[in-house]
Motif scaffolding. Structure first.
Motif, PDB file in Angstrom:
ATOM      1  N   ARG A  20       0.828  -1.207   0.000  1.00  9.30           N
ATOM      2  CA  ARG A  20       0.000   0.000   0.000  1.00  9.30           C
ATOM      3  C   ARG A  20       0.862   1.257   0.000  1.00  9.30           C
ATOM      4  NH1 ARG A  20      -4.959   1.940  -1.346  1.00  9.30           N
ATOM      5  NH2 ARG A  20      -3.687   3.641  -2.136  1.00  9.30           N
ATOM      6  N   LEU A  21       1.950   1.239   0.774  1.00 12.26           N
ATOM      7  CA  LEU A  21       2.850   2.388   0.801  1.00 12.26           C
ATOM      8  C   LEU A  21       3.498   2.618  -0.565  1.00 12.26           C
ATOM      9  CD1 LEU A  21       4.689   2.128   4.255  1.00 12.26           C
ATOM     10  CD2 LEU A  21       2.951   3.791   3.563  1.00 12.26           C
ATOM     11  N   ARG A  22       3.860   1.553  -1.254  1.00 15.93           N
ATOM     12  CA  ARG A  22       4.445   1.726  -2.590  1.00 15.93           C
ATOM     13  C   ARG A  22       3.460   2.404  -3.532  1.00 15.93           C
ATOM     14  NH1 ARG A  22       6.810  -3.351  -1.502  1.00 15.93           N
ATOM     15  NH2 ARG A  22       5.119  -4.457  -2.585  1.00 15.93           N
ATOM     16  N   ARG A  23       2.191   2.020  -3.467  1.00 14.15           N
ATOM     17  CA  ARG A  23       1.182   2.665  -4.316  1.00 14.15           C
ATOM     18  C   ARG A  23       1.027   4.132  -3.949  1.00 14.15           C
ATOM     19  NH1 ARG A  23      -1.415  -2.337  -3.482  1.00 14.15           N
ATOM     20  NH2 ARG A  23      -2.876  -1.479  -1.954  1.00 14.15           N
ATOM     21  N   ASP A  24       0.962   4.409  -2.639  1.00 10.34           N
ATOM     22  CA  ASP A  24       0.816   5.798  -2.197  1.00 10.34           C
ATOM     23  C   ASP A  24       2.037   6.637  -2.560  1.00 10.34           C
ATOM     24  OD1 ASP A  24      -1.726   5.507  -1.158  1.00 10.34           O
ATOM     25  OD2 ASP A  24      -1.035   5.063   0.871  1.00 10.34           O
ATOM     26  N   PHE A  25       3.219   6.033  -2.495  1.00 11.67           N
ATOM     27  CA  PHE A  25       4.446   6.755  -2.831  1.00 11.67           C
ATOM     28  C   PHE A  25       4.436   7.172  -4.301  1.00 11.67           C
ATOM     29  CE2 PHE A  25       9.124   6.804  -3.785  1.00 11.67           C
ATOM     30  CZ  PHE A  25       9.456   7.852  -2.931  1.00 11.67           C
ATOM     31  N   GLY A  26       3.830   6.369  -5.132  1.00 11.19           N
ATOM     32  CA  GLY A  26       3.731   6.712  -6.546  1.00 11.19           C
ATOM     33  C   GLY A  26       2.751   7.832  -6.828  1.00 11.19           C
ATOM     34  N   GLU A  27       1.902   8.143  -5.848  1.00  8.48           N
ATOM     35  CA  GLU A  27       0.910   9.218  -6.013  1.00  8.48           C
ATOM     36  C   GLU A  27       0.994  10.186  -4.839  1.00  8.48           C
ATOM     37  OE1 GLU A  27      -2.837   7.266  -6.394  1.00  8.48           O
ATOM     38  OE2 GLU A  27      -2.331   6.297  -8.274  1.00  8.48           O
ATOM     39  N   GLU A  29       1.861  13.163  -4.418  1.00 10.74           N
ATOM     40  CA  GLU A  29       1.381  14.547  -4.559  1.00 10.74           C
ATOM     41  C   GLU A  29      -0.126  14.659  -4.323  1.00 10.74           C
ATOM     42  OE1 GLU A  29       1.331  12.671  -8.668  1.00 10.74           O
ATOM     43  OE2 GLU A  29       2.643  12.699  -6.910  1.00 10.74           O
ATOM     44  N   HIS A  30      -0.841  13.518  -4.338  1.00  9.20           N
ATOM     45  CA  HIS A  30      -2.289  13.545  -4.139  1.00  9.20           C
ATOM     46  C   HIS A  30      -2.702  13.180  -2.717  1.00  9.20           C
ATOM     47  CE1 HIS A  30      -2.579  14.063  -8.415  1.00  9.20           C
ATOM     48  NE2 HIS A  30      -2.079  12.866  -8.678  1.00  9.20           N
ATOM     49  N   LEU A  31      -1.737  12.859  -1.858  1.00  8.16           N
ATOM     50  CA  LEU A  31      -2.066  12.443  -0.493  1.00  8.16           C
ATOM     51  C   LEU A  31      -2.546  13.606   0.351  1.00  8.16           C
ATOM     52  CD1 LEU A  31       0.803  10.000   0.537  1.00  8.16           C
ATOM     53  CD2 LEU A  31      -1.596   9.416   0.168  1.00  8.16           C
ATOM     54  N   GLN A  32      -3.506  13.318   1.201  1.00  5.82           N
ATOM     55  CA  GLN A  32      -3.940  14.300   2.198  1.00  5.82           C
ATOM     56  C   GLN A  32      -2.952  14.267   3.356  1.00  5.82           C
ATOM     57  OE1 GLN A  32      -7.986  13.795   3.519  1.00  5.82           O
ATOM     58  NE2 GLN A  32      -7.677  15.031   5.351  1.00  5.82           N
ATOM     59  N   VAL A  33      -2.442  15.443   3.740  1.00  5.61           N
ATOM     60  CA  VAL A  33      -1.434  15.545   4.788  1.00  5.61           C
ATOM     61  C   VAL A  33      -1.910  16.517   5.849  1.00  5.61           C
ATOM     62  CG1 VAL A  33       0.968  16.105   5.316  1.00  5.61           C
ATOM     63  CG2 VAL A  33       0.398  15.082   3.104  1.00  5.61           C
ATOM     64  N   SER A  34      -1.744  16.147   7.105  1.00  2.00           N
ATOM     65  CA  SER A  34      -2.072  17.051   8.205  1.00  2.00           C
ATOM     66  C   SER A  34      -0.857  17.207   9.097  1.00  2.00           C
ATOM     67  CB  SER A  34      -3.275  16.532   9.001  1.00  2.00           C
ATOM     68  OG  SER A  34      -3.023  15.236   9.495  1.00  2.00           O
ATOM     69  N   ARG A  35      -0.896  18.185   9.951  1.00  2.00           N
ATOM     70  CA  ARG A  35       0.232  18.515  10.814  1.00  2.00           C
ATOM     71  C   ARG A  35      -0.115  18.183  12.262  1.00  2.00           C
ATOM     72  NH1 ARG A  35       4.511  22.515  10.293  1.00  2.00           N
ATOM     73  NH2 ARG A  35       3.585  23.185   8.335  1.00  2.00           N
ATOM     74  N   LYS A  36       0.743  17.350  12.903  1.00  2.00           N
ATOM     75  CA  LYS A  36       0.555  17.027  14.313  1.00  2.00           C
ATOM     76  C   LYS A  36       1.223  18.058  15.211  1.00  2.00           C
ATOM     77  CE  LYS A  36       2.250  12.816  13.894  1.00  2.00           C
ATOM     78  NZ  LYS A  36       2.686  11.439  14.251  1.00  2.00           N
ATOM     79  N   GLY A  37       2.261  18.684  14.708  1.00  2.00           N
ATOM     80  CA  GLY A  37       3.028  19.671  15.463  1.00  2.00           C
ATOM     81  C   GLY A  37       4.029  20.299  14.526  1.00  2.00           C
ATOM     82  N   VAL A  42       1.502  13.898   9.402  1.00  2.29           N
ATOM     83  CA  VAL A  42       0.904  12.579   9.240  1.00  2.29           C
ATOM     84  C   VAL A  42       0.101  12.595   7.945  1.00  2.29           C
ATOM     85  CG1 VAL A  42      -1.120  13.177  10.644  1.00  2.29           C
ATOM     86  CG2 VAL A  42      -0.505  10.779  10.297  1.00  2.29           C
ATOM     87  N   SER A  43       0.250  11.567   7.157  1.00  4.59           N
ATOM     88  CA  SER A  43      -0.439  11.498   5.869  1.00  4.59           C
ATOM     89  C   SER A  43      -1.446  10.359   5.889  1.00  4.59           C
ATOM     90  CB  SER A  43       0.566  11.270   4.739  1.00  4.59           C
ATOM     91  OG  SER A  43       1.107   9.968   4.819  1.00  4.59           O
ATOM     92  N   LYS A  44      -2.278  10.340   4.885  1.00  6.03           N
ATOM     93  CA  LYS A  44      -3.188   9.213   4.715  1.00  6.03           C
ATOM     94  C   LYS A  44      -2.410   7.908   4.565  1.00  6.03           C
ATOM     95  CE  LYS A  44      -7.424  10.768   4.903  1.00  6.03           C
ATOM     96  NZ  LYS A  44      -8.370  10.236   5.939  1.00  6.03           N
ATOM     97  N   ALA A  45      -1.197   8.007   4.025  1.00  6.88           N
ATOM     98  CA  ALA A  45      -0.361   6.810   3.873  1.00  6.88           C
ATOM     99  C   ALA A  45      -0.014   6.219   5.239  1.00  6.88           C
ATOM    100  CB  ALA A  45       0.905   7.139   3.098  1.00  6.88           C
ATOM    101  N   LEU A  95       7.057  12.007   1.957  1.00  7.23           N
ATOM    102  CA  LEU A  95       6.276  13.121   1.414  1.00  7.23           C
ATOM    103  C   LEU A  95       7.074  13.978   0.438  1.00  7.23           C
ATOM    104  CD1 LEU A  95       4.333  14.239   4.621  1.00  7.23           C
ATOM    105  CD2 LEU A  95       3.486  12.882   2.698  1.00  7.23           C
ATOM    106  N   HIS A  96       8.399  13.902   0.505  1.00  3.18           N
ATOM    107  CA  HIS A  96       9.248  14.644  -0.428  1.00  3.18           C
ATOM    108  C   HIS A  96       9.725  13.780  -1.597  1.00  3.18           C
ATOM    109  CE1 HIS A  96       9.337  17.543   2.889  1.00  3.18           C
ATOM    110  NE2 HIS A  96       9.717  18.433   1.997  1.00  3.18           N
ATOM    111  N   GLY A  97       9.189  12.570  -1.690  1.00  4.97           N
ATOM    112  CA  GLY A  97       9.550  11.710  -2.809  1.00  4.97           C
ATOM    113  C   GLY A  97      10.911  11.057  -2.683  1.00  4.97           C
ATOM    114  N   ILE A  98      11.439  10.996  -1.466  1.00  2.00           N
ATOM    115  CA  ILE A  98      12.739  10.362  -1.222  1.00  2.00           C
ATOM    116  C   ILE A  98      12.493   8.903  -0.831  1.00  2.00           C
ATOM    117  CG2 ILE A  98      14.814  10.375   0.218  1.00  2.00           C
ATOM    118  CD1 ILE A  98      14.343  13.426   0.555  1.00  2.00           C
ATOM    119  N   PRO A  99      13.011   7.946  -1.591  1.00  2.00           N
ATOM    120  CA  PRO A  99      12.656   6.538  -1.388  1.00  2.00           C
ATOM    121  C   PRO A  99      13.423   5.864  -0.260  1.00  2.00           C
ATOM    122  CG  PRO A  99      14.127   6.719  -3.259  1.00  2.00           C
ATOM    123  CD  PRO A  99      13.864   8.135  -2.785  1.00  2.00           C
ATOM    124  N   HIS A 100      13.354   6.456   0.918  1.00  2.00           N
ATOM    125  CA  HIS A 100      14.058   5.905   2.080  1.00  2.00           C
ATOM    126  C   HIS A 100      13.119   5.988   3.278  1.00  2.00           C
ATOM    127  CE1 HIS A 100      17.674   4.621   4.262  1.00  2.00           C
ATOM    128  NE2 HIS A 100      17.288   5.445   5.217  1.00  2.00           N
TER     129      HIS A 100
END
Length: 272
Positions: A20-27, A29-37, A42-45, A95-100
């Motif tokens: 699931r994370l691999r699929r989300d990583f490919g998209e 830019e479309h993820l909903q992201v919120s800020r905990k602090g 934290v993202s939908k991923a 979230l920055h597209g870095i595959p690590h």
């Protein structure tokens, strides 16, 4: 190496969430992201991965409890183990597209006297992009897939590559880290900050890194990684040299010699 039942359960859950994370990583830019602090996202991923892990592990061990990064503590049978889970270690990289980034799952046993929690007895760190499963079980060693892991044999800090985490907005002490960096930096071959502590510790267990230090982490960042290092023949302590089942607030790790030398540098820097 024959996988035990608990490791099979953990790996199956990690692989399902990793897909699931691999699929989300490919998209991403479309993820909903919120800020905990501050700088804590934290993202939908994260949430989807955590839900998959929770559902899979609950189905396999319905009476075990959970410590989850997003959902918090969910109590189980007090006489049974609990899961400690980071569904996405390295969210900022993700979230920055870095595959690590990685999924970290640990299993911790209760103390026999009922006074709290004891040793971590199984751990998995799964890197979805490289499809690497690092796993360890108490007294059975550390492994990458079916290859046995050992910490590096380097004895000299001047030959050693050290991993760390750097404080950032709202997290950690810049003053403390700067003192340690000033003491360690001139003594080592290099320092790396890749942004996922669970993978730092897995790579240390594999011998890619020779040492590691960081503070201000959480149990879910390090629970599996601490076991990986120890079962690969390494040492893990806090800045005072104490050994605990899980180190998160302060972590120093390496083989016996590098751990000792790195610990002396860290402790000396904080006394200065």
């Amino acid at each position: 190496m024959q996988l035990s039942g608990v490791i099979r359960v953990m790996e199956r859950a990690a692989r399902k969430a990793g897909a699931r994370l691999r699929r989300d990583f490919g998209e991403v830019e479309h993820l909903q992201v919120s800020r905990k602090g501050p700088a804590d996202f934290v993202s939908k991923a994260d949430q989807r991965s955590e839900r998959i892990l929770y559902d899979e592990l609950l189905a396999a061990r319905p009476d075990w409890g959970f410590v989850l990064e997003e959902a918090g503590v969910i109590e189980g049978d007090p006489g049974k183990p609990r899961w400690i889970i980071d569904p996405l270690d390295g969210t900022s990289n993700f979230l920055h597209g870095i595959p690590h980034f990685a999924i970290s799952i640990a299993a911790q046993e209760p103390k026999l006297d009922g006074s709290g929690w004891g040793d971590v007895f199984a751990g998995v760190v799964y890197q979805p992009i490289t499809d690497e499963t690092f796993w360890a079980e108490k007294t059975r060693g550390s492994w990458l897939q079916d290859a046995r892991l050992r910490v590096s044999s380097r004895q000299s800090l001047s030959d050693s590559l050290i991993a760390t985490g750097i404080p950032y907005q709202g997290h950690g002490s810049f003053s403390e880290w700067s003192k340690i960096f000033a003491a360690v930096g001139p003594q080592v071959a290099g320092i790396r900050r890749f942004g996922a502590a669970s993978l730092d510790l897995a790579w240390l267990a594999q011998g890619r890194y020779d040492g590691f230090w960081e503070s201000g982490l959480s149990d879910w960042d390090t629970a599996a990684g601490c076991l990986l290092v120890r079962e690969a023949g390494g040492f893990v302590s806090d800045y005072r040299g104490r050994s605990l089942p899980i180190h998160s607030d302060q972590v120093v790790a390496g083989n016996d010699v590098i751990h000792s030398r790195l610990h002396k540098l860290v402790a000396g820097a904080l006394k200065a």
